[in-house]
Scaffold this motif. Structure first.
Motif, PDB file in Angstrom:
ATOM      1  N   UNK A   6       0.852  -1.192   0.000  1.00 57.91           N
ATOM      2  CA  UNK A   6       0.000   0.000   0.000  1.00 57.91           C
ATOM      3  C   UNK A   6       0.886   1.238   0.000  1.00 57.91           C
ATOM      4  N   UNK A   7       0.283   2.339  -0.396  1.00 54.64           N
ATOM      5  CA  UNK A   7       0.944   3.631  -0.266  1.00 54.64           C
ATOM      6  C   UNK A   7       0.733   4.116   1.156  1.00 54.64           C
ATOM      7  N   UNK A   8       1.666   4.914   1.616  1.00 57.50           N
ATOM      8  CA  UNK A   8       1.594   5.376   2.999  1.00 57.50           C
ATOM      9  C   UNK A   8       1.641   6.897   3.029  1.00 57.50           C
ATOM     10  N   UNK A  10       1.316  10.285   5.700  1.00 57.34           N
ATOM     11  CA  UNK A  10       1.247  10.727   7.090  1.00 57.34           C
ATOM     12  C   UNK A  10       0.900  12.206   7.109  1.00 57.34           C
TER      13      UNK A  10
END
Lengths: 283, 821, 190
Positions: A6-8, A10
């Motif tokens: 998955x892409x993360x 923040x």
């Protein structure tokens, strides 16, 4: 057990988080991760983007707002258990949170994460229901507030839209009330077979009012309205509590699973409601 | 042993040499082994209990970046052989082919159907999702009794039956014993399926070096594994080295030759690279063998005064889908133990092995003996209840008295030693039996919501596996001996090489104590080596509480031979006749003198330099010994358990637990206590918490630690333990073995206590595990006079009305109304 | 790939890692800190417990990216110059381990427990360790070890000499019963 790719992201603000969640249908918010990480490891969820709310200090903490207490969604269970404002005004929440999982999980798991996960076997949803908490939600359209019964819609399903996040809850101060959470599980680590969150307000020798929330007695947390109604104005005695508790399973739809069949859960709901009420009312 | 009592290491609670690495994280678990170029394998596993594989497409997975190879059962073909079963218990036992990777048919959820080998585990797991398998469903076979009916669906079509074998034995005139009996009690008990759940998941690393292979595995049996890998794959035994590095618990689950070990070896051979596999916990719960899973029909016949006349046991044992290493033998290990410590005239036993579409069963702590002990200790308490007799009194009237040893039991075993009276007296004293009985009466009289129950288990077991001749008589495919070698090094240090393979027991410490005493050298001068077929080429490994009794004795004998060699050298150096040289506390002296003397550690240097050796002496102070016991050993003890039952919720909680065990001479009381504690935890877990549950399709519902309830510290009580010491007479140390005792003894003690608490409600059984729900149901239904002990069924599809403990009692002159009050 | 900066057992690391990489795999496979084992996939067993900023966490249920900017202590970081931490010593001296697989997690959970409460009752010890499973010991000796370690640390704390700040001598920062870090009032900045 390895999570899928998955892409993360923040984000640094709630607005950024909402916008990140809005960019994909399959995006998922990560709070403490104590429910999401196992789901990912079992590949029961395939988010394309995980939006980590971990840096959002604005979602963390407890605030005395006069007639209510605000608890940020990213406040950990550990912080809830140890917070003096919660200890003073929301003892039930601290009591129930103390029974959630184990110390390490409580360090990372958050109240917002638990409530948003909406597992009917989780302890906090029934508590939020009994305490008539308000759920504060941010989304692309701005903020909205929903009452606890409207937040929980079905098994693991809440009113949250995919691009919305729960930012916190507001719990009214229950002046003059006392509460108890009675959890029944097969082992310390196991999920509650049934849990009962109970509160009473006593007036002289009577129970003036009562609140009862039930854990794991249906696809969502439930209120035992019949018990609450039956207790209004009755003598604060074991007999009247017992009589009222006999209706604890009314209107519930408990599951049958490896931890207990429905009829046993109904029985437990009645027994545990009585015990929780007796504790709460000091009988 | 010739060592002054004050200098003895044997019997001391020495702290463990093993701990230093384990508490600092300097560990060598198989999964910690990281070799350059290691490839990682992940297995695609059957999601269905029984199906024909009608299509298998791995092309998409094969094309993933980082994927080295994707292989199916057909790709391995003949090369993968069939996983071994070393215990064909009868000549006509059905022994189906068991390819490590399924080729045409899958027969339990979790069976491997393909594998991905990739540069890292993340890539391997991702690629598994790209494999397409078509499963053509076949009927699941889940219930043993249904599986034995004539038109049952079959697990192995070619076999034509689900009945794997029938194994009978009997001794004495059983019919006569029952025909003339005044009381007969008949019960059906269920030994639920358990998951061993060693804390370290299984892991295998195999590294090729030309045509030789080193295979590290989280195994209890590196030596047996090496033999079996050679026999299964055709790779010559001398080309295979097996290493069991630090192994994190086994409890029987690592007494196995697994599909993954065979396939990892074959992959390393095929790809000529190191290959690694480590199971995830949920993968392990589905595929590492399970334990127990038996239905026991038991009848006991007695006179009105309580004297037991005879015992009949009819067992159904779930093999699961295939015969693994000792699958069919496990229930038979219990066959001899159903009579327990009791004298009787006749005994008949029969076991039927049954195939189902579930994970194969095999050894789990106690293996057959916990089941036997459960049945006899439960039914003795039922018989006492039927006779209106105190359950301990009934036991006293029937057990073998201490002055009757050696005693040949009706099960055909010769118990060499024991003192049941002494262990029981000590246990009763620690427990406060009479006061608890008084409290129980008071609680009953006032109708307390919380009722008290007292449970007894006066057990014995057979361990120290095993005399090779007896194993041969049972058709087991190997011997029961153990090997040790002891080498005095030039600098005076001692290397002990043992064929046993510890995985938490503390052999390094205990064997050091043994060598220290038998050689008269300091404890710290002893190094113990194990678990690597290159270092320890001969061994039978660790299971069945055998290591100390058999392997420890081999160390004793090897030490003795070293001393005899050293005596020859000492005599030469002291210029005395060998017969005049005495050995004590590590030094040789001429009889009647103090000086001069020669220490065994100095003699090691003399042997090494070999400058002045006596005639015909070789230049070494080392020796080997292989010990084959003449008999099993028979630990015993008395366990007492007090349980409080909340009759409103059904929850049972252990209030106190006393275990007095007699494991013979204790080499290290600290280690003995630890083994007892851990054994109790596992036995109590069977009684109260653990059960492998399948749904109606044969899926394992309790496939994670969130669902399969291994108890935590909060769920278990503090234990009160003590020992009596009646030395075994069949080995020089007098040791009996302790690894399984706690597990064997505790399960019936707990359930007897639960049932005892519930007697006023007409309950005479609660099926294990005694969950709050089952207790609640037992109370609700027994009162209505029906069968007892239903509860959450083994199969979720079955209804909650299922009854399981069809109990009947024929009573003679003593009267009574049957199974329930 | 996300970039993380993390301190593990006193050593700083800067790494590019896949977002999905679990902290436990980062520790074991990227850093080679294999002293922390993995025992399950549901965060029940606790074998992989480490301290994150001084508080226990199950490293199998944390993404390595979530450790960015944080300090991790593993069982490998407790002993100092060959001197064991009192908790390690107590586990050894009380025979609180057999196979040792749960031991790193058990020790880390004990550290957390004793930071929280330096004079725990047996019941509090058992509750403090409820998230860590052991299959070998039956827990009795673990409880004893924790009790022993607590007493030893209490004695060291009340001793007049100031202990060094090395890992081996690490003592709880606050007295028994007090929460370790009082919550900041209010909701923080927004």
């Amino acid at each position: 057990m390895i999570p899928p790719q998955f892409e993360y992201v923040k984000p640094n603000s709630v607005a950024e988080a909402v916008s990140a969640l809005g960019e994909s249908e399959e995006a998922k918010a990560l709070a403490g991760g104590q429910s999401l990480l196992p789901l990912l490891r079992f590949r029961l969820a395939y988010p394309d983007v995980v939006v980590d709310l971990g840096e959002l200090a604005e979602l963390r903490g407890v605030r005395d707002e006069g007639d209510a207490v605000w608890i940020g969604a990213m406040t950990t269970h550990y912080d809830v258990v140890n917070d003096p404002v919660i200890a003073e005004h929301c003892e039930l929440l601290a009591m129930a949170t103390r029974t959630v999982a184990d110390p390490a999980v409580r360090h990372r798991g958050t109240i917002g994460g638990s409530l948003s996960h909406a597992d009917p076997a989780g302890d906090l949803p029934a508590v939020a229901l009994a305490l008539e908490a308000e759920f504060l939600i941010s989304g692309p359209e701005g903020e909205r507030t929903v009452a606890a019964p409207d937040f929980f819609e079905d098994y693991l399903t809440t009113t949250l839209e995919p691009e919305e996040i729960l930012t916190g809850i507001r719990v009214p101060k229950w002046e003059g009330w006392s509460f108890h959470y009675e959890k029944f599980a097969r082992t310390a680590q196991a999920w509650a077979i049934v849990g009962v969150a109970a509160g009473t307000r006593r007036r002289e020798g009577e129970i003036a009012e009562a609140r009862v929330g039930l854990t794991n007695m249906g696809p969502t947390p439930m209120r035992a309205h019949a018990v609450e109604e039956a207790l209004v104005g009755v003598p604060a005695q074991a007999g009247s509590v017992r009589a009222a508790s006999a209706t604890a399973d009314q209107g519930t739809a408990p599951p049958s699973d490896v931890n207990g069949q429905a009829d046993y859960r109904r029985h437990l709901a009645r027994v545990l409601t009585e015990r929780a009420l007796e504790q709460a009312a000091g009988i | 042993m010739t060592i002054a009592p004050e200098d003895r290491q044997l019997g001391l609670p020495r702290l463990r040499k093993e701990d230093a690495r384990l508490i600092t994280g300097q560990t060598n678990w198989t999964d910690n082994i990281q070799q350059v170029g290691t490839l990682h394998v992940a297995f695609l596993r059957s999601p269905v209990a029984h199906a024909r594989i009608s299509g298998l497409d791995v092309s998409a997975a094969q094309e993933q970046p980082g994927v080295i190879s994707v292989l199916t059962g057909a790709d391995f073909g003949e090369e993968q052989g069939s996983l071994p079963c070393a215990w064909p218990v009868t000549e006509d036992m059905v022994l189906p082919e068991h390819p490590p990777m399924a080729v045409e048919e899958v027969r339990f959820v979790g069976e491997a159907v393909a594998c991905v080998v990739a540069r890292d585990p993340y890539t391997a797991v991702d690629a598994l999702e790209m494999i397409d398998v078509d499963f053509e469903p076949l009927p699941a076979v889940l219930d043993m009794e249904a599986a034995l009916t004539e038109d049952a669906d079959l697990v192995h079509t070619a076999a034509g039956t689900n009945k794997a074998f029938v194994w009978p034995m009997s001794n004495g005139d059983v019919d006569a014993a029952f025909d003339g009996a005044e009381v007969v009690v008949t019960r059906r008990y269920r030994q639920q399926r358990l998951i061993p759940a060693a804390m370290e998941p299984r892991s295998v690393v195999c590294s090729p070096d030309g045509d030789t292979f080193t295979l590290w595995s989280a195994t209890q049996i590196p030596h047996i594994l090496r033999v079996m890998l050679a026999m299964t794959t055709g790779i010559p035994e001398q080309k295979i080295r097996v290493v069991a590095p630090d192994v994190g618990g086994g409890f029987g689950s690592k007494l196995q030759v697994t599909a993954e070990e065979v396939l990892t070896l074959l992959l390393a051979k095929r790809l000529n690279k190191p290959v690694k596999w480590t199971e995830t916990r949920s993968e392990g719960f589905q595929t590492t063998h399970h334990g127990r899973d038996q239905i026991q029909d038991v009848s006991i016949a007695a006179d009105a005064d309580g004297r037991v006349r005879g015992l009949k046991v009819d067992l159904m044992a779930d093999m699961g889908a295939y015969m693994m290493l000792v699958t069919p033998g496990v229930p038979l290990l219990g066959a001899f133990m159903y009579p327990g410590i009791y004298k009787m005239d006749a005994y008949a036993f029969s076991c039927t092995g049954v195939f189902t579409t579930k994970t194969p069963t095999d050894a789990y702590r106690g293996a057959g003996r916990p089941e036997a002990t459960y049945a006899i200790e439960r039914i003795m308490s039922e018989l006492a209840h039927e006779l209106g007799m105190d359950p301990m009194e009934l036991r006293r009237r029937n057990w073998i008295n201490h002055d009757e040893f050696p005693y040949t039991s009706i099960g055909g075993l010769t118990y060499d030693s024991g003192n049941y009276e002494a262990a029981t007296a000590r246990a009763m004293e620690l427990f406060g039996y009479d006061a608890l009985r008084a409290e129980q009466r008071a609680r009953r009289e006032r109708g307390d919501t919380v009722q008290l129950g007292l449970g007894i288990s006066t057990y014995t077991e057979m361990c120290g596996l095993a005399p090779s001749r007896m194993l041969g008589g049972l058709s087991y495919g190997a011997g029961g001996w153990e090997h040790a070698s002891v080498r005095m090094l030039p600098t005076g240090g001692v290397e002990v090489v043992t064929g046993t393979t510890p995985h938490g027991q503390g052999h390094v410490t205990a064997w050091s104590q043994i060598a220290a005493d038998y050689l008269g050298v300091p404890f710290d001068d002893v190094q113990v080596l194990h678990g690597d077929t290159q270092v320890s080429p001969q061994g039978m490994d660790t299971y069945g509480s055998r290591s100390l009794v058999v392997g420890g004795t081999a160390v004793v004998e090897a030490c003795g031979r070293v001393v005899e060699k050293a005596r020859k050298l000492a005599a030469h150096m002291l210029e005395a006749a060998e017969g005049d040289v005495e050995f004590s506390n590590g030094r040789f002296r001429v009889r009647g003198t103090q000086e001069p003397s020669a220490g065994i550690q100095e003699l090691a240097l003399a042997a090494f330099t070999a400058h002045d050796l006596p005639e015909e002496m070789e230049a070494s102070l080392n020796a080997e010994a292989t010990f084959d016991p003449e008999n099993f050993s028979y630990p015993h003890g008395t366990h007492l358990c007090a349980v409080e039952v909340d009759t409103a919720t059904g929850r049972a909680s252990i209030r106190s637990y006393v275990a007095v065990d007699d494991v013979g001479t204790a080499v290290n009381p600290l280690l003995v206590e630890g083994q007892v504690h851990g054994g109790l935890a596992q036995g109590i877990a069977q009684a109260m918490f653990e059960e492998a549950v399948h749904d109606a399709e044969g899926n394992l519902v309790t496939s994670t630690m969130a669902d399969y309830l291994v108890p935590s510290a909060v769920d278990l009580p503090e234990f009160t333990t003590d020992r009596t010491e009646t030395p075994a007479v069949t080995n020089p140390m007098g040791a009996k073995g302790v690894g399984e005792a706690g597990t064997i003894a505790s399960t019936p003690a707990v359930v007897n206590a639960v049932v005892d608490a519930l007697r006023p409600f007409g309950v005479d059984d609660v099926r294990m595990p005694c969950t709050p729900e089952r207790i609640w149901r037992a109370m609700a239904q027994a009162g209505a006079g029906g069968d007892t002990a239903p509860g959450t069924p083994t199969s979720l599809a079955a209804s909650s009305e299922e009854s399981t403990a069809a109990g009947t009692t024929q009573t003679g002159e003593t009267g009574g109304e049957g199974a329930t009050q | 790939m996300p970039h993380i900066r993390v301190t593990v057992d006193g050593v700083r690391y800067d790494d590019e890692i896949e977002a999905r990489r679990l902290l436990t795999h980062y520790l074991r496979d990227t850093l080679g800190k294999v002293g922390t084992p993995i025992g399950c996939d549901t965060s029940n067993c606790g074998a992989c417990t480490v301290l994150m900023d001084g508080m226990s966490a199950k490293s199998c249920s944390v993404l390595a990216v979530q450790a960015d900017g944080h300090e991790i202590t593993t069982v490998e970081g407790l002993a100092s110059n060959g001197t064991w931490h009192p908790v390690q010593r107590a586990f050894h001296e009380n025979h609180a381990l057999q196979c040792g697989y749960c031991t790193p997690g058990m020790i880390m959970a004990t550290l957390d427990l004793l930071q929280e409460n330096l004079d725990p009752s047996d019941e509090e010890i058992r509750e403090g360790l409820e998230g860590n499973l052991c299959r070998c010991t039956g827990y009795s000796n673990i409880v004893k070890a924790v009790r022993t370690a607590a007493a030893e640390i209490r004695a060291a704390e009340s001793a007049p000499t100031v202990m060094t700040a090395s890992g081996a001598e690490e003592v709880p920062r606050q007295a028994a019963g007090e929460p370790r870090r009082p919550m900041a009032k209010g909701g923080g900045t927004s």
